[in-house]
Design an enzyme around this catalytic site. Structure first.
Site, PDB file in Angstrom:
ATOM      1  N   GLY A  38      30.048  12.083   6.225  1.00 43.23           N
ATOM      2  CA  GLY A  38      30.669  10.778   6.059  1.00 43.23           C
ATOM      3  C   GLY A  38      31.823  10.580   7.035  1.00 43.23           C
ATOM      4  O   GLY A  38      31.923  11.288   8.044  1.00 43.23           O
ATOM      5  N   LEU A  40      32.133   8.163   9.037  1.00 39.31           N
ATOM      6  CA  LEU A  40      31.378   7.980  10.276  1.00 39.31           C
ATOM      7  C   LEU A  40      32.222   7.282  11.351  1.00 39.31           C
ATOM      8  O   LEU A  40      33.017   6.400  11.061  1.00 39.31           O
ATOM      9  CB  LEU A  40      30.113   7.153  10.015  1.00 39.31           C
ATOM     10  N   GLY A  43      30.904   8.656  17.310  1.00 40.70           N
ATOM     11  CA  GLY A  43      30.115   9.850  17.616  1.00 40.70           C
ATOM     12  C   GLY A  43      28.878   9.926  16.723  1.00 40.70           C
ATOM     13  O   GLY A  43      27.760  10.177  17.192  1.00 40.70           O
ATOM     14  N   HIS A  44      29.070   9.674  15.406  1.00 40.09           N
ATOM     15  CA  HIS A  44      27.920   9.661  14.491  1.00 40.09           C
ATOM     16  C   HIS A  44      26.957   8.531  14.866  1.00 40.09           C
ATOM     17  O   HIS A  44      25.740   8.691  14.823  1.00 40.09           O
ATOM     18  CB  HIS A  44      28.373   9.445  13.049  1.00 40.09           C
ATOM     19  N   SER A 192      36.199  12.624  16.241  1.00 41.43           N
ATOM     20  CA  SER A 192      36.129  13.511  15.079  1.00 41.43           C
ATOM     21  C   SER A 192      36.635  12.741  13.870  1.00 41.43           C
ATOM     22  O   SER A 192      37.563  11.922  13.984  1.00 41.43           O
ATOM     23  CB  SER A 192      37.035  14.733  15.312  1.00 41.43           C
TER      24      SER A 192
END
Ligand code: PAF
Length: 292
Positions: A38, A40, A43-44, A192
């Site tokens: 989670g 998010l 990057g996700h 991150s």
């Protein structure tokens, strides 16, 4: 091109997940999988877009896995933003979100731990005892539940990716693993979920990490092979910002064992602390081609 899925089916149990994946397969769809904890970010979204570009149906799991946290306060402070996560996942092209409870992942009687061996004892494994056992166990379980054709992992967690490749190979898990390059902010900071815990000054100081890695990359591109010199380029930048260091290490890209020289594909990996936020990052380095 970004193609948001028109609907995101949210499922919370293994049974609902199986039904949703079976429905996709009944339509002849191939299934991609992006496991996440989670919170998010872009990057996700890049991982999900990669999956949506390659496959028809994309499952995103959202589960903050307690067994991979070796520090209770890190687990407690881990950001949880589920409603926003669903929207980011949908916009990036996910079709199914699996957001299980802890009991669903670790039901009564769950007793197995996946221990990845030597590679998991180094770097992150040394500084976060038990972390990779927890990660490998939950990833093996999630891969078993989703039964995807392809699963996507970010290269920011390079050691995690190498371990996932190892366990899928060793346990004959029939899902192909694909790595996706680290996504960075314009100023170089690796994306991150932990970045959102940095205050403005911390955010600025954290730039020393990518600055040091890029400096080492330039040295390597120019022919530098000494691990100590490449590591020193990073340590120097971290020292300017007084960032406590867990490790800065040039390691073999497949075993993650430290090396003395850049004489094979390597990863230059960093873990350090910015206030109470622990950040990791890395660059992959190849020996520079020597033109005769
Ligand atoms: O990289 C992560 O977010 C986690 O380690 C993962 C792969 C989702 C397993 O919990």
């Amino acid at each position: 091109m970004l193609v948001p899925s028109s609907t995101l089916t949210v499922v919370r149990t293994a049974t609902e997940l199986r039904r949703a994946v079976d429905s996709a397969r009944a339509l002849g769809q191939r299934v991609g999988f992006v496991p996440t904890m989670g919170a998010l970010h872009a990057g996700h979204a890049t991982l999900i877009q990669a999956a949506a570009a390659d496959l028809d149906a994309v499952v995103v799991s959202i589960f903050v896995n307690p067994t991979q946290f070796n520090d209770a306060s890190d687990l407690k402070n881990y950001p949880r933003t589920e409603a926003l996560d669903f929207e980011i996942a949908r916009q990036a092209g996910a079709t199914i979100a699996f957001a299980p409870s802890c009991d669903e992942i670790y039901p009564d009687g769950f007793a197995t731990t996946v221990r990845p061996g030597a590679i998991a004892e180094l770097l992150e494994g040394e500084h976060r005892p038990g972390h990779f056992d927890g990660m490998a166990t939950v990833v093996a379980r999630l891969l078993g539940l989703v039964r995807a054709d392809v699963a996507y992992f970010g290269r920011k967690d390079a050691q995690q990716l190498a371990i996932v490749e190892q366990i899928t190979r060793d346990l004959a898990i029939p899902t192909e693993i694909r790595g996706v390059d680290t996504v960075r902010e314009d100023d170089g900071l690796a994306m991150s979920s932990r970045n959102r815990r940095l205050d403005r000054a911390g955010r600025r100081r954290a730039l020393a990490i990518s600055r040091g890695l890029f400096a080492a990359q330039r040295l390597a591109d120019g022919g530098e092979r000494s691990a100590r010199t490449l590591e020193a380029a990073v340590l120097g930048e971290l020292a300017v910002q007084h960032l406590p260091v867990d490790y800065v290490s040039l390691v073999d890209a497949s075993t993650f064992r430290p090396v003395d020289a850049l004489d094979r594909p390597c990863v230059l990996a960093v873990a350090c602390h910015v206030g109470d936020v622990r950040l990791i990052d890395n660059v992959r380095l190849e020996p520079a081609l020597v033109v005769a």
